[in-house]
Write a protein that holds these residues in place. Structure first.
Motif, PDB file in Angstrom:
ATOM      1  N   SER A 246       0.834  -1.214   0.000  1.00  0.00           N
ATOM      2  CA  SER A 246       0.000   0.000   0.000  1.00  0.00           C
ATOM      3  C   SER A 246       0.860   1.252   0.000  1.00  0.00           C
ATOM      4  CB  SER A 246      -0.919   0.011   1.222  1.00  0.00           C
ATOM      5  OG  SER A 246      -1.742  -1.133   1.247  1.00  0.00           O
ATOM      6  N   GLN A 248       0.307   5.760   0.311  1.00  0.00           N
ATOM      7  CA  GLN A 248      -0.540   6.936   0.515  1.00  0.00           C
ATOM      8  C   GLN A 248       0.078   8.099  -0.250  1.00  0.00           C
ATOM      9  OE1 GLN A 248      -3.423   6.864   2.372  1.00  0.00           O
ATOM     10  NE2 GLN A 248      -3.101   4.697   2.857  1.00  0.00           N
ATOM     11  N   ALA A 274      -5.407   6.325  -1.384  1.00  0.00           N
ATOM     12  CA  ALA A 274      -4.684   5.145  -0.925  1.00  0.00           C
ATOM     13  C   ALA A 274      -4.549   4.201  -2.113  1.00  0.00           C
ATOM     14  CB  ALA A 274      -5.434   4.468   0.220  1.00  0.00           C
TER      15      ALA A 274
END
Length: 567
Positions: A246, A248, A274
């Motif tokens: 992941s 951001q 995200a």
């Protein structure tokens, strides 16, 4: 005894290079494009693309693509560079073909297909949707209603779905003349209570592309997060775990990059998102993003705009989108550390091609330009070589005098260089300058789609692929294809001969070991360079020929170089 030792060392060095090079090259340097042609009976025959299944009707296909495309209602896509359709079931963009690019150089070759619907071989598709709380959102089985039957640069299409509970979802698709599809997602709330919605976008693919991910060329998941390009995630990383990575970011993009093609999601550049790279069942991989949730009061609507790039990584096209606000979009091409140098080399080469019309001739002209720019450096090199040649007898005398005192020898040699005003490293400068130029051209040939399937002359039909005319099968007269290690083509042979002639023009080395290495170097390079792209060999052969002409001219100005060393 020393001569035998030198010969043995030279033989061992040759064997180490010849047999060790394939392992080094496979790790650090991706192979040239698969051969586009083969020579049979003295005639050039186009080869199919390895692993290609343009119609998806082979036994290896899961289902026939043509049948799958007919199973659901669709909106056709028609632009100069994109054709295909949008699946109204699930609002998926799952049918994209690039009509301006062919799979092979054959006249009847099908166009390159990037997207294919779920259930077919190498399924690859993208879509946009919502997650929500307190409401029913559309899913993969939702059948949307379209206000048009065709999406073109002049006719946008709006998909609409009513969940029956007071919320209406709309996706308005527009497309430009190149490869960018814009999706404007809108949710209207006419229900009695507030709802929370969170828009997202995704790209999903089955299987790993045939182009390998290497140290110098990244193939796989990539993105730009917080103003920096990220090439750190590979398919193997997701396979080994963790199965999701992941990020951001505010602004940026993410997707999958192949050698020549890109599928990238570009969220609203002013919104925080995200982003994730995920591994699904089997060989399924997904890149997706989601924005922050928005609480939608009764009687209100919210709209978010995202984009999807699906197409060829054309340098000028990527740069145009970057100038229009997509950050670092040109980094979809993995230029690497020498980005600042490779792009000017590409720009010059492409400019020459646009004015000449033949990439092979453009490479030759590029070589002339490079040699012209380096001519002053070469003059200094030859002047330095002449000075070194003149002091070689004194160097030999010092070596004999202090052969048992290495520190004293080094001190006296430095004093000699200072006294005679010579620099032993000056002759290496052109070689060091050539290294980044050669590597830049190597990357340009390997990465840029502008070089893909570009012919030169006669049997050279693809400069980004190896020379198909092999000596070991008598130029295609024998019915077999030599392995890449032994596939010595005509260009590789010309390279070896040109290097041998170039070294013959050089004065003999005083060190027997160096002379042995120089004598076998051309033939080692012939084997090493044979599997590389034909365009690289064209550059190197031209460079060797120009070097010989330059040496001949400079020998006339510095006759001490061609004279026998003084005693």
């Amino acid at each position: 005894m020393d001569d035998k030792k030198n010969i043995i060392l030279a033989v061992l060095l040759t064997a180490a290079i010849l047999f060790g090079w394939p392992y080094i090259a496979n790790h650090f340097f991706p192979a040239a494009n698969p051969p586009a042609t083969k020579i049979e009976g003295g005639k050039t025959q186009p080869l199919p693309k390895p692993g290609a299944d343009p119609a998806a009707d082979s036994p290896a296909a899961i289902r026939d693509r043509a049948l799958v495309l007919k199973e659901s209602p669709r909106v056709q896509i028609r632009t100069p560079k994109l054709t295909g359709s949008i699946n109204l079931k699930g609002a998926r963009i799952d049918d994209i073909v690039l009509p301006t690019y062919s799979e092979t150089i054959a006249k009847n070759s099908p166009a390159v297909r990037l997207y294919s619907p779920s259930g077919t071989k190498d399924a690859f598709f993208a879509g946009f949707g919502w997650q929500g709380e307190g409401l029913k959102t559309p899913d993969a089985n939702t059948v949307w209603t379209a206000d048009r039957t065709e999406l073109t640069p002049t006719s946008p299409v709006t998909l609409r779905w009513d969940n029956g509970a007071g919320q209406i979802f709309e996706i308005r698709f527009t497309v430009d003349q190149n490869y960018m599809i814009t999706a404007q997602q809108k949710v209207s709330n006419s229900g009695a209570g507030a709802v929370s919605v969170k828009p997202y976008g995704y790209v999903s693919r089955m299987g790993i592309p045939h182009d390998p991910d290497t140290w110098t060329i990244h193939i796989g998941p990539m993105g730009v997060f917080n103003g920096a390009a990220n090439y750190d995630v590979n398919y193997k990383d997701l396979d080994k775990g963790p199965s999701m990575q992941s990020f951001q970011s505010t602004g940026g993009w993410l997707g999958f990059t192949d050698k020549y093609w890109l599928s990238a999601l570009i969220p609203d550049q002013k919104a925080a998102f995200a982003g994730q790279f995920r591994k699904g069942a089997g060989t399924q991989y997904q890149a997706d993003y989601s924005l922050q949730s928005t609480v939608l009061a009764p009687g209100k609507a919210v709209t978010q705009t995202a984009r999807l790039f699906v197409g060829a990584k054309e340098v000028k096209t990527l740069e145009a989108y970057q100038d229009a606000g997509v950050p670092l979009f040109d980094r979809a091409i993995d230029w690497g550390w020498f980005y600042w140098f490779e792009k000017p080399i590409f720009a010059l080469l492409h400019w020459l091609f646009e004015h000449i019309g033949n990439f092979g001739v453009a490479i030759i002209c590029l070589t002339f330009v490079v040699r012209a720019l380096m001519f002053p450096v070469a003059q200094r090199q030859f002047a330095s070589m002449a000075a070194m040649r003149a002091v070689q007898p004194k160097m030999k005398a010092l070596q004999e005098k202090y052969k048992d005192d290495k520190p004293k020898l080094q001190q006296e040699m430095m004093e000699l260089y200072k006294r005679e005003k010579v620099n032993p490293l000056a002759g290496c400068l052109p070689i060091f300058i050539q290294i980044p130029i050669f590597f830049a051209l190597y990357k340009v040939l390997q990465l840029t789609i502008e070089m893909r399937h570009q012919p030169f002359v006669l049997w050279i039909k693809d400069l980004s692929a190896p020379d198909p005319l092999h000596i070991l099968n008598l130029f295609g007269l024998l019915p077999f294809t030599p392995p890449s290690f032994l596939a010595i083509g005509v260009l590789a042979l010309l390279l070896g001969i040109s290097m041998w002639l170039q070294f013959k023009l050089n004065p003999a080395q005083m060190d027997p070991m160096q002379q042995q290495i120089f004598s076998i170097m051309p033939w080692m390079m012939m084997f090493i360079m044979a599997p590389f792209a034909a365009g690289l060999l064209v550059y190197w052969i031209t460079n060797n020929c120009l070097s010989m002409l330059q040496q001949w001219w400079l020998y006339k100005r510095h006759p001490v170089l061609s004279a026998a060393p003084a005693k």
